[in-house]
Design an enzyme around this catalytic site. Structure first.
Site, mmCIF file in Angstrom:
data_model
loop_
_atom_site.group_PDB
_atom_site.id
_atom_site.type_symbol
_atom_site.label_atom_id
_atom_site.label_comp_id
_atom_site.label_asym_id
_atom_site.label_seq_id
_atom_site.Cartn_x
_atom_site.Cartn_y
_atom_site.Cartn_z
ATOM 1 N N LEU A 172 -18.207 -1.319 -0.116
ATOM 2 C CA LEU A 172 -18.855 -0.397 -1.052
ATOM 3 C C LEU A 172 -18.367 -0.627 -2.480
ATOM 4 O O LEU A 172 -18.614 0.190 -3.360
ATOM 5 C CB LEU A 172 -18.593 1.059 -0.646
ATOM 6 C CG LEU A 172 -19.353 1.569 0.578
ATOM 7 C CD1 LEU A 172 -18.933 3.000 0.916
ATOM 8 C CD2 LEU A 172 -20.862 1.504 0.360
ATOM 9 N N GLY B 174 -16.427 2.047 -3.905
ATOM 10 C CA GLY B 174 -17.199 3.290 -3.901
ATOM 11 C C GLY B 174 -18.387 3.271 -4.839
ATOM 12 O O GLY B 174 -19.245 4.146 -4.771
ATOM 13 N N SER C 22 -13.799 -3.920 0.722
ATOM 14 C CA SER C 22 -14.588 -3.261 -0.327
ATOM 15 C C SER C 22 -16.094 -3.462 -0.143
ATOM 16 O O SER C 22 -16.795 -3.850 -1.078
ATOM 17 C CB SER C 22 -14.177 -3.755 -1.723
ATOM 18 O OG SER C 22 -12.931 -3.238 -2.091
ATOM 19 N N LEU D 121 -21.012 1.386 -4.873
ATOM 20 C CA LEU D 121 -22.294 1.223 -4.193
ATOM 21 C C LEU D 121 -22.750 2.478 -3.449
ATOM 22 O O LEU D 121 -23.892 2.541 -2.989
ATOM 23 C CB LEU D 121 -22.229 0.037 -3.227
ATOM 24 C CG LEU D 121 -22.362 -1.336 -3.884
ATOM 25 C CD1 LEU D 121 -21.920 -2.443 -2.935
ATOM 26 C CD2 LEU D 121 -23.803 -1.567 -4.349
ATOM 27 N N GLY E 218 -23.196 5.118 -4.976
ATOM 28 C CA GLY E 218 -23.994 5.804 -5.986
ATOM 29 C C GLY E 218 -23.337 7.020 -6.581
ATOM 30 O O GLY E 218 -23.887 7.646 -7.497
ATOM 31 N N LYS E 219 -22.123 7.351 -6.116
ATOM 32 C CA LYS E 219 -21.517 8.609 -6.566
ATOM 33 C C LYS E 219 -21.124 8.590 -8.046
ATOM 34 O O LYS E 219 -21.066 9.640 -8.694
ATOM 35 C CB LYS E 219 -20.304 8.961 -5.710
ATOM 36 C CG LYS E 219 -19.146 7.975 -5.801
ATOM 37 C CD LYS E 219 -18.039 8.374 -4.826
ATOM 38 C CE LYS E 219 -16.877 7.392 -4.848
ATOM 39 N NZ LYS E 219 -15.845 7.768 -3.855
ATOM 40 N N TYR F 207 0.828 -1.212 0.000
ATOM 41 C CA TYR F 207 0.000 0.000 0.000
ATOM 42 C C TYR F 207 0.856 1.252 0.000
ATOM 43 O O TYR F 207 1.979 1.230 0.521
ATOM 44 C CB TYR F 207 -0.907 0.012 1.242
ATOM 45 C CG TYR F 207 -2.043 -0.972 1.223
ATOM 46 C CD1 TYR F 207 -2.369 -1.690 0.076
ATOM 47 C CD2 TYR F 207 -2.811 -1.195 2.361
ATOM 48 C CE1 TYR F 207 -3.420 -2.592 0.078
ATOM 49 C CE2 TYR F 207 -3.864 -2.095 2.365
ATOM 50 C CZ TYR F 207 -4.162 -2.793 1.226
ATOM 51 O OH TYR F 207 -5.200 -3.694 1.224
#
Length: 368
Positions: free
Chosen positions: A247, A250, A245, A252, A254-255, A54
């Site tokens: 989301l 990201g 994850s 999920l 909705g962005k 990372y």
């Protein structure tokens, strides 16, 4: 916050784990420390997950910067108050900057040992609570958006590092006091069963895995639910799921469905990264779940995270955020409880979009 015992270890972890993979690229060291401080001091988090490769997307110029951020945070509190998890990178055909001799990453004994020592140095700690194998040494189907398992793509015998060698290296680290417990990531039922069997049969030689960190969300659940849930259940292998994850990068939230999307959003900032989450079938599934959220007075993020947080097969969910506002929404979603009606509607959508990321179908290499 609620807490749970991780697998058959003595680690009592918060049901939310702080993911850190953006620290060092999308977040500065100061941002990362601020996020971790808020999560620990205001929300009762006690669990951090990092990795030697990372931040992501991984590159030689920034590798290790996430650990340096975590190290800065750890200096602000008692070491025993933090459950610290990290990961050693699996086999890769391109990552050659993590080893001192420039070798491509491989889960052999020498590299596992070097990785652990380097992580301890970067993190400025004497021990790691949970050391995980980031992805398997062998060919596996479905990894990072790849197609399902194909026997014609199996590696030649002897090319993979054996489970025995991997577990032996980890056993040495445990006996030396460098690592308390071990886990796997992006693993399959076969891998979990083989490693568990070896540890049970030869407890003096091999440590037992206590966790599995796999992708798990409303749009990535079939592989885990269909086989790993039974395999990892307390009455079988007793391996706790660390859902990463939740989301789906990201998506999920909705962005990405908005008319104007922030150019700094991860999937826009790094074109091609996690591209499987931007497939048309995924978009349709996300729209369906967002509609359910709206009908129940929830944001898509609240729906998606609450679903994952409170699944009976999830020990802890790993969240990540690039802003404090995102972090707070993610953390506050823990207090949301979905109704039986809402859960039934989610299952109806799941029957239609059972495995939408597989529609992407492009074979990705490890460390996508």
């Amino acid at each position: 916050m609620e807490y749970t015992k991780l697998g058959d270890s003595d680690l009592v972890v918060s049901k939310i784990c702080m993911g850190t993979m953006t620290f060092g690229r999308q977040n500065t060291l100061e941002d990362g420390v601020e996020q971790l401080t808020k999560a620990f001091d205001e929300y009762g988090i006690n669990f951090i997950d990092t990795a030697e490769m990372y931040p992501v997307p991984t590159q030689p110029e920034t590798a290790g910067d996430t650990d340096r951020t975590v190290a800065a945070f750890l200096k602000t509190r008692k070491r025993s108050d933090v459950i610290l998890a990290t990961k050693v990178s699996g086999t890769s055909d391109r990552i050659n900057w993590l080893r001192s001799n420039g070798e491509l990453c491989k889960l052999n004994k020498a590299q596992i040992t070097e990785s652990i020592d380097a992580s301890l140095k970067r993190l400025e700690v004497d021990y790691i609570d949970l050391l995980q194998l980031h992805w398997p040494d062998r060919y596996v189907g479905g990894l990072f958006g790849q197609p399902d398992y194909d026997v014609n793509k199996e590696n030649e015998e002897g090319k993979d590092t054996s489970f025995e060698e991997q577990l032996s290296a980890l056993n040495d680290a445990v006996k030396a006091g460098k690592v308390r417990y071990i886990g796997v990531s992006n693993e399959t039922p076969y891998g979990v069963m083989e490693m568990t069997h070896l540890a049970r049969r030869y407890p003096d030689l091999y440590p037992k895995i206590v966790s599995i960190q796999n992708s798990y969300s409303l749009i990535v659940r079939k592989d885990y639910d269909a086989g790993l849930t039974e395999c990892c259940s307390p009455r079988n292998c007793n391996v706790g799921l660390l859902a990463y994850s939740p989301l789906a990068g990201g998506i999920l939230s909705g962005k990405y469905a908005k008319n104007k999307v922030d150019e700094k959003a991860r999937l826009n900032l790094f074109p091609g990264f996690m591209a499987r989450y931007k497939d048309s079938q995924v978009e349709k599934a996300v729209a369906a779940y967002s509609s359910i959220a709206s009908s129940h007075g929830l944001t898509p993020t609240e729906l998606s995270l609450s679903w994952c947080y409170h699944r009976s097969n999830v020990a802890s969910s790993i969240i990540g955020a690039t802003t404090l506002e995102q972090l707070e929404e993610n953390l506050k979603a823990f207090d949301v409880r979905l109704t039986a009606e809402c859960l039934e509607e989610i299952e109806d959508v799941y029957k239609v979009f059972t495995d939408p990321t597989k529609a992407y179908g492009v074979g990705k290499k490890a460390a996508d």
